[in-house]
Structure formats: structure tokens, C-alpha cells
Enzyme design. Structure first.
Site, short mmCIF file in Angstrom:
data_model
loop_
_atom_site.label_atom_id
_atom_site.label_comp_id
_atom_site.label_asym_id
_atom_site.label_seq_id
_atom_site.Cartn_x
_atom_site.Cartn_y
_atom_site.Cartn_z
CD GLU A 113 2.29 -4.43 8.28
OE1 GLU A 113 1.24 -3.88 7.92
OE2 GLU A 113 3.21 -4.74 7.50
CD GLU A 133 5.41 0.13 6.91
OE1 GLU A 133 5.49 -1.11 7.02
OE2 GLU A 133 5.30 0.89 7.91
#
Length: 259
Positions: A113, A133
Site C-alpha cells: 500500500e 489480508e
């Protein structure tokens, strides 16, 4: 706190090194706080024209610090944790100075990210990029579900997010997620070379170009083109524009001052 991030100035670029190799550069509160402080300081540092973000040791980053996350006892603590990482990503994306992520080993979760928030990405062949995730029963929460489908085909981003499975650097390059490939051990040198090329540009034009791309993508095309016209008209009055034309006539590189 300063142990988690090293800052080195080289040829008008700042190299920011995530420096927790013992835990694969896991990103915790100390890292996000320090990175945010450094990005704020570099906004006004005239010695720096471009940024490089790299990880120490065997990888760029394994992602968010799970040990810190496991200590949370309430949802608001996790929300605040994710909020700090989101803020740093926003600071990178909207920083007036362009940024290049140098990826090696792997860039997972919150690490990817951060790389997605940079303007450009260089990766060593064999590097794996992913948002795992889903395999932990959660989702990327610091821009991953939003930036990734804006950078690569949405169907591919959907598969990466919903399966949690990574892709390698060669595929990422083919998709346009990675701008340049480097051989083993060469990501930092390639990222620095790219950053030096960026740093040679006019600072006002670099910052304006970043704004035009980011903000223009959210506008209707006609409005975005009008915004472009007004922006370049303002740049026409700058000293750097005069220097750029003079340098072109003299057949030399421009000596831009950001004025």
C-alpha cells in the site's frame, strides 16, 4: 523512533529506508509516525527534488506489524492504526516531490500500500507483490482496495484482493504496476537513477503534474482539460519556464530553481 527509518540525501534525492530488517520491515506506529514527520520536513527542503522509498534487508516490507495489531483489544485501536498508515500514503501521493518505490524480495499488505502511494515503482525480478489480508480474515485498509484497481485492470486487482494471492514482478511490469524491472540486487540503484531523472525537472512543473494527474482523473474530461490549461498558463509565468526555453536554445540541461 528514529531507528525505524533511515534518511540519506544523495544528488538532490532523499532515500528513505524502512529499517526494521529483523521483522521484515513490518510497519507499526513508530514507522508511520516517523515517515509522516520526514515527509513533512522534506516538503520545504530545497535540497531535495525527489524521494526513493526502500526496505532494508531481504525485502521491502512484509506489511503491517501483526505483533502490534494483536495487542489491540478494541476496533477503534485498529481504526487509528490503519488511519496513520492511510495518512502516510496520502502524504506520499500528494507530496509535491515525486517518489519512487524500490521493491525487492516481497512487498505485502501495508508495504505494498505504501508502494502504491508512490508515483513510480521499480522492482527486482522475482519480487512478489500482494495484498494477503483476505487470508487473515480482513481486507487492505490503507488504500489497497482503491489504489490497486486504479493502477491495473480491475479484474486483476479484484483477484489479488479477494484471493490474497501475490503476483511476481514480471507480471506486475506487464500490467503497468511496476515501471521498471531490475536484476537481483539492483532495485535501489535503478530507483535512484529514475529519481535523479525526475529531480532534473522543474519543481513547480513536477508538483503541478502530480496534481493534474491525480485530480484530473476524478473529473469529467472537459473539466480536466480546462484545469490543465489553467495550470500550464500559470506555469508560463514562472522563471523555470524562461530557464527551460533558454536551456533548450543553448542545448544544455535546465538549471531549475522552483520559482
Amino acid at each position: 523512533m528514529t531507528d525505524v527509518l533511515r534518511v540519506e540525501l544523495r544528488e538532490r534525492i532523499a532515500v528513505l529506508t524502512l529499517d526494521r530488517p529483523g521483522v521484515l520491515n513490518a510497519i507499526g506506529t513508530a514507522t508511520t509516525d516517523r515517515l509522516g514527520e520526514v515527509l513533512d520536513e522534506l516538503r520545504e527542503d530545497d535540497r531535495v527534488r525527489a524521494l526513493v522509498l526502500v526496505g532494508a534487508g531481504r525485502c521491502f516490507s512484509a506489511g503491517a506489524d501483526l505483533a502490534e495489531i494483536e495487542s489491540f483489544t478494541a476496533a477503534y485501536q485498529f481504526r487509528e492504526f490503519v488511519g496513520r498508515l492511510t495518512s502516510v500514503g496520502r502524504a506520499l501521493q500528494h507530496h509535491p516531490k515525486p517518489s519512487v518505490a524500490a521493491l525487492h524480495g516481497f512487498a505485502f499488505g501495508g508495504g505494498l500500500e505504501l508502494a502504491l502511494a508512490c508515483d513510480l515503482r521499480v522492482a527486482e525480478r522475482g519480487t512478489r507483490l500482494g495484498l494477503p489480508e483476505m487470508k487473515l480474515g480482513v481486507l487492505p485498509g490503507a488504500g489497497g482496495t482503491q489504489r490497486l484497481p486504479r493502477l491495473i485492470p480491475p479484474a486483476v486487482a479484484r483477484q489479488m484482493i479477494l484471493t490474497g494471492e501475490p503476483i511476481d514482478a514480471d507480471r506486475a511490469y506487464g500490467l503497468g504496476l511496476v515501471n521498471e524491472l531490475a536484476e537481483g540486487g539492483g532495485a535501489l540503484a535503478a530507483a535512484e537513477a529514475l529519481a535523479v531523472r525526475l529531480a532534473a525537472g522543474a519543481p513547480l512543473a513536477l508538483a503541478a503534474g502530480k496534481r493534474l494527474i491525480d485530480e484530473g482523473l476524478r473529473m469529467e474530461l472537459d473539466a480536466a482539460i480546462a484545469y490543465e490549461r489553467e495550470t500550464v498558463s500559470v506555469l508560463f509565468t514562472s522563471e523555470d519556464r524562461e530557464e527551460g526555453l533558454k536551456a533548450f536554445r543553448d542545448r544544455r540541461p535546465g538549471d531549475f530553481r522552483g520559482a
